[in-house]
Design an enzyme around this catalytic site. Structure first.
Site, PDB file in Angstrom:
ATOM      1  N   ASN A   1      31.819  42.050  37.019  1.00 20.81           N
ATOM      2  CA  ASN A   1      30.679  41.289  37.538  1.00 20.81           C
ATOM      3  C   ASN A   1      30.962  39.794  37.513  1.00 20.81           C
ATOM      4  OD1 ASN A   1      28.051  40.924  38.564  1.00 20.81           O
ATOM      5  ND2 ASN A   1      27.225  40.568  36.514  1.00 20.81           N
ATOM      6  N   ASN A   2      32.133  39.420  37.972  1.00 22.10           N
ATOM      7  CA  ASN A   2      32.507  38.010  37.959  1.00 22.10           C
ATOM      8  C   ASN A   2      33.729  37.801  38.844  1.00 22.10           C
ATOM      9  OD1 ASN A   2      32.380  35.324  37.288  1.00 22.10           O
ATOM     10  ND2 ASN A   2      32.942  35.576  35.147  1.00 22.10           N
TER      11      ASN A   2
ATOM     12  N   HIS B   1      36.919  38.514  43.582  1.00 21.02           N
ATOM     13  CA  HIS B   1      35.690  38.839  42.847  1.00 21.02           C
ATOM     14  C   HIS B   1      35.761  40.306  42.471  1.00 21.02           C
ATOM     15  CE1 HIS B   1      31.441  38.345  41.660  1.00 21.02           C
ATOM     16  NE2 HIS B   1      31.376  39.635  41.974  1.00 21.02           N
ATOM     17  N   CYS B   2      35.645  40.583  41.180  1.00 22.83           N
ATOM     18  CA  CYS B   2      35.761  41.960  40.690  1.00 22.83           C
ATOM     19  C   CYS B   2      34.386  42.469  40.263  1.00 22.83           C
ATOM     20  CB  CYS B   2      36.728  42.018  39.508  1.00 22.83           C
ATOM     21  SG  CYS B   2      36.895  43.689  38.806  1.00 22.83           S
ATOM     22  N   PRO B   3      33.845  43.486  40.940  1.00 25.82           N
ATOM     23  CA  PRO B   3      32.528  44.008  40.535  1.00 25.82           C
ATOM     24  C   PRO B   3      32.555  44.683  39.173  1.00 25.82           C
ATOM     25  CG  PRO B   3      33.526  45.394  42.238  1.00 25.82           C
ATOM     26  CD  PRO B   3      34.389  44.181  42.117  1.00 25.82           C
TER      27      PRO B   3
END
Length: 327
Positions: free
Chosen positions: A161-162, A156-158
């Site tokens: 945002n996904n 999950h990559c902030p």
């Protein structure tokens, strides 16, 4: 036939053909058609906004501090066009990576009807996620931020945002590549501009005062260097994951592959949606690579191998995996 609990980890022998997606990059489910995929996470939204602001800041410094005051018209036009083209592709890739369903498993599909439709064969294992009440396909993992199980979830990559999964990995790879390219381009232009200002009068090499110009250039240089290193590393790890057909989570857990690996150039074609073309570099193009369905995956299971209503209810009451066995 009976149902026995099995270990929750995926290091057991099984044949999960019925739980594999029919396409390498399937379209959104019917339930999600007409709705936009967007994760309502405060940290992720803030990181996404910061990402866009940093790109706009870099574009501001490149255009108004370095290129517009330049006396070389050809130099300004070429570099301005190149930088803004790469910046547009980077933001478009970020937009697609953020708003594309990464491969979410339908929520709450662990129902009697769905289990019956699977027609499980002897020796086949299925998994139920206790958090989102879904039947987990092979290589799917639950994301605590997205609150969904994601097929081939890498991480999950902030910043986007996904989650990065099988449906949006191409856009994430393009995002890291284009950010790395504009960062490198900005660093080169900053170096040339400093040399130009040292040779000429500082008051003539920029529309701003010399102290302001120096501060803006140093900030851009720091930003470009930081993101060049970060996105280059991310780009390399993503390409390596695609070529080895092993996600970041699988690599961290050191899972033994129980799936047929599609590595190298074939893995790149599956991730980017077909044979090599300019579409690989276009974040506005859709993924439409289809994977043929094995004949055994669509054949009906024998009646003796199908779970009964009582067995299905037992499975739905559990939070562990089950394996279908003959008596």
């Amino acid at each position: 036939m009976m149902i026995t609990p099995v270990h929750r980890f995926r290091d057991i022998e099984r044949k999960p053909e019925y739980l594999q997606p029919e396409k390498c990059v399937p379209p959104p489910s019917r339930a999600s058609l007409g709705t936009m995929w967007f994760i309502r996470d405060g940290c992720g939204i803030a990181c996404a906004v910061v990402t866009w602001m940093l790109v706009f800041y870099a574009d501001f410094v490149v255009l108004l501090v370095m290129l517009v005051p330049s006396r070389d018209y050809v130099y300004s036009v070429i570099n301005g066009t190149l930088f803004n083209t790469l910046a547009f592709l980077a933001l478009a890739s970020h937009f697609r990576a953020m708003l594309t369903d990464p491969g979410a498993v339908p929520k709450g599909n662990a129902t009697k009807e769905f289990i019956e439709s699977l027609q499980l064969k002897p020796g086949q294992v299925v998994y139920k996620c206790p958090k989102c009440c879904s039947i987990k396909p092979d290589r799917a993992h639950h994301c605590s931020v997205c609150k969904r199980c994601i097929r081939k979830m890498d991480h999950h990559c902030p910043w986007v945002n996904n989650c990065v999964g099988e449906n949006n990995q191409k856009y994430f790879v393009l995002f890291t590549m284009y950010i790395a390219l504009i960062s490198l381009h900005a660093l080169i232009m900053v170096g040339f501009h400093f040399l130009y200002c040292f040779e000429e009068d500082w008051t003539k090499c920029s529309s701003f005062s010399p102290p302001t110009t120096v501060i803006l250039l140093i900030l851009l240089c720091f930003e470009a260097l930081l993101f060049l290193i970060f996105t280059s590393v991310m780009f390399g790890t993503q390409v390596h994951s695609i070529c080895t057909d092993e996600t970041g989570i699988e690599r961290l857990k050191k899972q033994k592959p129980t799936w047929e690996r599609i590595s190298g150039w074939e893995g790149m074609k599956l991730a980017f949606g077909g044979a090599f073309s300019l579409g690989w570099f276009n974040p506005l193009s859709d993924l439409n690579c289809e994977k043929p369905v094995p004949a055994e995956a669509v054949a009906a299971a024998p009646a003796s191998a199908i779970m009964t209503q009582e067995e299905i209810e037992q499975f739905l009451a559990r939070d562990v995996a089950i394996q279908v066995l003959h008596e």
